[in-house]
Design an enzyme around this catalytic site. Structure first.
Site, PDB file in Angstrom:
ATOM      1  N   SER A 161      11.464 -13.858 -14.410  1.00  6.07           N
ATOM      2  CA  SER A 161      12.659 -13.022 -14.324  1.00  6.07           C
ATOM      3  C   SER A 161      12.255 -11.638 -13.829  1.00  6.07           C
ATOM      4  CB  SER A 161      13.376 -12.969 -15.683  1.00  6.07           C
ATOM      5  OG  SER A 161      14.619 -12.320 -15.555  1.00  6.07           O
ATOM      6  N   THR A 162      12.485 -10.582 -14.608  1.00  3.57           N
ATOM      7  CA  THR A 162      12.205  -9.219 -14.159  1.00  3.57           C
ATOM      8  C   THR A 162      10.747  -9.065 -13.725  1.00  3.57           C
ATOM      9  OG1 THR A 162      13.784  -8.474 -15.820  1.00  3.57           O
ATOM     10  CG2 THR A 162      12.432  -6.786 -14.760  1.00  3.57           C
ATOM     11  N   HIS A 187      15.194 -15.753 -11.812  1.00  2.00           N
ATOM     12  CA  HIS A 187      16.541 -15.198 -12.001  1.00  2.00           C
ATOM     13  C   HIS A 187      16.870 -14.235 -10.860  1.00  2.00           C
ATOM     14  CE1 HIS A 187      15.793 -15.849 -16.583  1.00  2.00           C
ATOM     15  NE2 HIS A 187      16.209 -16.953 -15.996  1.00  2.00           N
ATOM     16  N   MET A 281      12.282 -10.418 -18.975  1.00  2.00           N
ATOM     17  CA  MET A 281      12.902 -10.024 -20.235  1.00  2.00           C
ATOM     18  C   MET A 281      13.545 -11.230 -20.900  1.00  2.00           C
ATOM     19  SD  MET A 281      13.719  -7.746 -22.467  1.00  2.00           S
ATOM     20  CE  MET A 281      13.470  -6.115 -21.766  1.00  2.00           C
ATOM     21  N   ASP A 284      14.104 -16.893 -22.005  1.00  2.00           N
ATOM     22  CA  ASP A 284      14.407 -18.076 -21.202  1.00  2.00           C
ATOM     23  C   ASP A 284      13.113 -18.737 -20.724  1.00  2.00           C
ATOM     24  OD1 ASP A 284      16.011 -19.952 -19.887  1.00  2.00           O
ATOM     25  OD2 ASP A 284      15.952 -18.820 -18.014  1.00  2.00           O
TER      26      ASP A 284
END
Length: 342
Positions: A161-162, A187, A281, A284
């Site tokens: 993600s991030t 993401h 973050m 998930d």
């Protein structure tokens, strides 16, 4: 706890005022300044010392990417880019931005306010916790030792993600055409995943594309789940691994979700899979990675020191889903080492 000090860099006066008004409604945010171009922004950074900066890519006098390239070595701070649908956003991430949001094309004030509240605000709060690398590493394609024997029945699954766009590139750029088929969830807003896949395809040895239902998972090929409202699942049809991309509810707040992909890999590939969880973050992918490990798969997690946000890999590590914890620059090498033992 003091509020997050935010500097807004945006040339549109109307959009700039909307950002100020709506971000200021959150008690966790303090908008300390605004700037309409990079020169004003530079002065504001020096005098106001913001915690996070939002940055439009298209700016007068100097574009946002050039500004980032000049800014980050001198004044490293978390930056959330606000971008129209363009692959320039990946140049911004490569220059040191933490994350990005897609600038809404809607004209309704209510929809704009919803975007600020539910997308931009979340990204700013995440960015405030991110670690910023002061010096961007030069991209080098490293040769790995390669695989001993054919591994055509194996699968590599990656979730991030991030900070993940650069982390995934750091890993995938070192994969050779002998790597087993790779499936990835990163993401990302809809529209950007196709451009990201094309960018990786141009820069890496392996073949990379945005996934579609029916795509076969083949050695030397990487499939990236499309952003939007669909999840990617690994399936086996007539003894061949394929992916299904189909609509579904958000899982852990995300669609596509890393957990959904990893769960499908656990069920479909079992001990013939290797799972990798990278910076991001939240949690998930953690439970899905644990399901993979319980099914006999091998697993790797990015270590804290090299994560932009040590969230997803930490949750996975804490619940026992991570077998090996590695620095980002060592993950490709470890992937080959583990695959050679499978």
């Amino acid at each position: 706890m003091r509020p997050i000090r935010v500097l807004i860099v945006e040339d549109s006066m109307v959009f700039r005022e909307l950002l100020v008004q709506n971000l200021s409604k959150d008690p966790a945010i303090e908008v300390v300044g605004v700037a309409k171009d990079p020169y004003e922004a530079r002065d504001a950074i020096i005098h106001l010392k913001p915690d996070v900066m939002t940055l439009d890519v298209e700016l007068p006098r100097m574009n946002g990417i050039e500004f980032l390239q000049k800014l980050m070595p001198q004044y490293p701070l978390p930056v959330v880019v606000i971008s129209a649908l363009s692959d320039k956003v990946f140049d911004a991430l490569n220059a040191g931005a933490v994350d990005f949001v897609a600038k809404p094309s809607v004209s309704s004030r209510a929809q704009l306010e919803d975007f600020i509240k539910n997308e931009l605000l979340v990204k700013i709060k995440i960015a405030s916790t991110a670690k910023i690398s002061q010096i961007k590493q030069k991209t080098v394609l490293n040769e790995q030792p390669g695989l001993t024997g054919k591994k055509t029945d194996l699968i590599v699954a990656i979730g991030a993600s991030t900070g993940g766009t650069e982390a995934i590139f750091s890993v995938v750029k070192d994969f050779g055409l002998d790597i087993p088929g790779v499936v990835i969830v990163q993401h990302m807003p809809p529209g950007f995943t196709a451009m990201y896949a094309k960018r990786l395809d141009d820069q890496c040895r392996v073949h990379v594309k945005e996934a579609q239902t029916g795509d076969r998972v083949l050695p030397g090929h990487v499939l990236i789940a499309p952003g939007g409202d669909r999840h990617m699942h690994l399936v086996k049809v007539n003894g061949v691994y394929q992916v299904e991309v189909k609509p579904g509810p958000r899982v852990n707040g995300h669609c596509p979700s890393v957990d959904v992909l990893f769960d499908s890999v656990a069920k479909t590939a079992g001990s013939k899979a290797l799972g990798i969880i990278l910076t991001g973050m939240g949690g998930d992918g953690a439970k899905g990675l644990l399901a993979m490990r319980k099914a006999g798969a091998r697993t790797i997690g990015q270590d804290e020191s090299t994560c932009v946000v040590y969230g997803m890999p930490k949750v996975a590590y804490d619940i026992g889903a991570v077998e090996y914890q590695e620095k980002l620059q060592d993950i490709a090498k470890k992937t080959y080492a583990v695959l050679n033992k499978m």
